[in-house]
Design a protein around this motif. Sequence first.
Motif, short mmCIF file in Angstrom:
data_model
loop_
_atom_site.label_atom_id
_atom_site.label_comp_id
_atom_site.label_asym_id
_atom_site.label_seq_id
_atom_site.Cartn_x
_atom_site.Cartn_y
_atom_site.Cartn_z
N GLU A 98 -30.29 -24.50 -40.56
CA GLU A 98 -30.10 -24.72 -39.13
C GLU A 98 -28.62 -24.68 -38.79
OE1 GLU A 98 -32.33 -27.63 -36.73
OE2 GLU A 98 -33.19 -28.29 -38.65
N ALA A 99 -28.32 -24.25 -37.57
CA ALA A 99 -26.96 -24.33 -37.03
C ALA A 99 -27.01 -25.39 -35.94
CB ALA A 99 -26.53 -22.99 -36.46
N ILE A 100 -26.20 -26.43 -36.10
CA ILE A 100 -26.25 -27.56 -35.18
C ILE A 100 -24.86 -27.82 -34.61
CG2 ILE A 100 -26.76 -30.03 -34.93
CD1 ILE A 100 -28.85 -29.63 -37.20
N ARG A 101 -24.82 -27.95 -33.30
CA ARG A 101 -23.58 -28.25 -32.60
C ARG A 101 -23.77 -29.49 -31.74
NH1 ARG A 101 -20.95 -22.43 -30.75
NH2 ARG A 101 -20.93 -21.54 -32.86
N TRP A 102 -22.64 -30.14 -31.47
CA TRP A 102 -22.60 -31.39 -30.71
C TRP A 102 -21.79 -31.18 -29.44
CZ3 TRP A 102 -25.15 -35.59 -32.88
CH2 TRP A 102 -25.55 -35.42 -34.22
N LEU A 103 -22.27 -31.77 -28.35
CA LEU A 103 -21.55 -31.69 -27.09
C LEU A 103 -21.51 -33.07 -26.45
CD1 LEU A 103 -20.11 -29.92 -24.98
CD2 LEU A 103 -22.35 -29.50 -23.95
N PRO A 104 -20.31 -33.67 -26.41
CA PRO A 104 -20.21 -34.96 -25.72
C PRO A 104 -20.69 -34.80 -24.26
CG PRO A 104 -18.23 -34.55 -26.99
CD PRO A 104 -19.03 -33.27 -27.00
N ARG A 105 -21.47 -35.74 -23.81
CA ARG A 105 -22.06 -35.67 -22.47
C ARG A 105 -20.99 -35.51 -21.39
NH1 ARG A 105 -27.10 -36.60 -22.02
NH2 ARG A 105 -27.19 -37.88 -23.89
N HIS A 106 -19.83 -36.12 -21.60
CA HIS A 106 -18.78 -36.01 -20.58
C HIS A 106 -18.15 -34.61 -20.53
CE1 HIS A 106 -16.53 -37.41 -24.20
NE2 HIS A 106 -15.65 -36.51 -23.79
N ASP A 107 -18.46 -33.75 -21.50
CA ASP A 107 -17.97 -32.37 -21.49
C ASP A 107 -18.96 -31.37 -20.89
OD1 ASP A 107 -15.54 -33.11 -22.56
OD2 ASP A 107 -16.12 -32.66 -24.63
N ARG A 159 -28.68 -22.43 -22.41
CA ARG A 159 -28.49 -22.33 -23.87
C ARG A 159 -27.17 -21.66 -24.20
NH1 ARG A 159 -31.92 -17.76 -26.10
NH2 ARG A 159 -30.29 -16.69 -24.93
N ASP A 160 -26.93 -20.51 -23.60
CA ASP A 160 -25.72 -19.75 -23.89
C ASP A 160 -24.46 -20.51 -23.48
OD1 ASP A 160 -27.43 -17.82 -24.86
OD2 ASP A 160 -27.22 -16.51 -23.11
N LEU A 161 -24.52 -21.15 -22.31
CA LEU A 161 -23.37 -21.92 -21.83
C LEU A 161 -23.06 -23.09 -22.76
CD1 LEU A 161 -21.27 -22.68 -19.59
CD2 LEU A 161 -23.11 -24.05 -18.57
N LEU A 162 -24.07 -23.90 -23.05
CA LEU A 162 -23.84 -25.10 -23.86
C LEU A 162 -23.52 -24.75 -25.31
CD1 LEU A 162 -26.48 -27.58 -22.41
CD2 LEU A 162 -24.08 -27.23 -21.74
N TRP A 163 -24.12 -23.70 -25.86
CA TRP A 163 -23.79 -23.29 -27.22
C TRP A 163 -22.31 -22.95 -27.32
CZ3 TRP A 163 -26.00 -23.96 -31.72
CH2 TRP A 163 -25.54 -23.23 -32.82
N GLY A 164 -21.80 -22.27 -26.30
CA GLY A 164 -20.39 -21.90 -26.29
C GLY A 164 -19.45 -23.09 -26.14
N LEU A 165 -19.90 -24.15 -25.49
CA LEU A 165 -19.07 -25.34 -25.29
C LEU A 165 -19.16 -26.34 -26.44
CD1 LEU A 165 -19.93 -26.12 -21.54
CD2 LEU A 165 -17.78 -25.17 -22.43
N ALA A 166 -20.27 -26.33 -27.15
CA ALA A 166 -20.55 -27.34 -28.17
C ALA A 166 -19.71 -27.12 -29.43
CB ALA A 166 -22.03 -27.35 -28.51
N ILE A 167 -19.54 -28.20 -30.16
CA ILE A 167 -18.68 -28.25 -31.35
C ILE A 167 -19.56 -28.14 -32.61
CG2 ILE A 167 -17.00 -29.67 -32.61
CD1 ILE A 167 -16.64 -31.15 -29.79
#
Length: 174
Positions: A98-107, A159-167
């Motif tokens: 799996e590829a897993i990324r994290w995005l702080p809610r404030h971002d 999906r595309d937007l958040l994937w690009g922003l996530a760490i």
Amino acid sequence: MELISSAERNQLFEQFAQDAFHLELRDDYSVPDEDGPYASWLRGEPVDNSYMEPWLRMVRRVTGEGKTVRRVRVVTEPHSPYIQWEHATTSINEEAGEAIRWLPRHDVPGDLSLPVDGNDWWLFDGRLLAVGHFDAHGRVLGSELVDAPEVVSECARVRDLLWGLAIPHNEYKP
């Protein structure tokens, strides 16, 4: 609204052709299979992760076929104990493929309106959604299948937007 079980939703992994993407928006998941391992982790005891093996076996198989299984976890900082545990065990999922990324809610962009009433969802091949529904205590009720083109298209955009922003997991330091 008709809901399918988690087992029925997992059968969708036998049918997708290229990409399965999960958007996770909750800071706590009350998944019965995780209750014991999570409680052990909270007590600082060794954790038996064997309950994850059916999922990991499936992920290894589909990613071995060249398919992708991805997640973005939108999380509140500071993290809930559950998210801390999830972060501590994510390497097991990644080792399986799996590829897993994290995005702080404030971002998350302030003007972003999350589709499907802000529920979690799996998007299969940009064509089919399995929208998660939960009870008041956070227990999974089931998934609603949605194939309406306008809803699916909006989820693919998010999906595309958040994937690009996530760490990426290995770069995210809680």
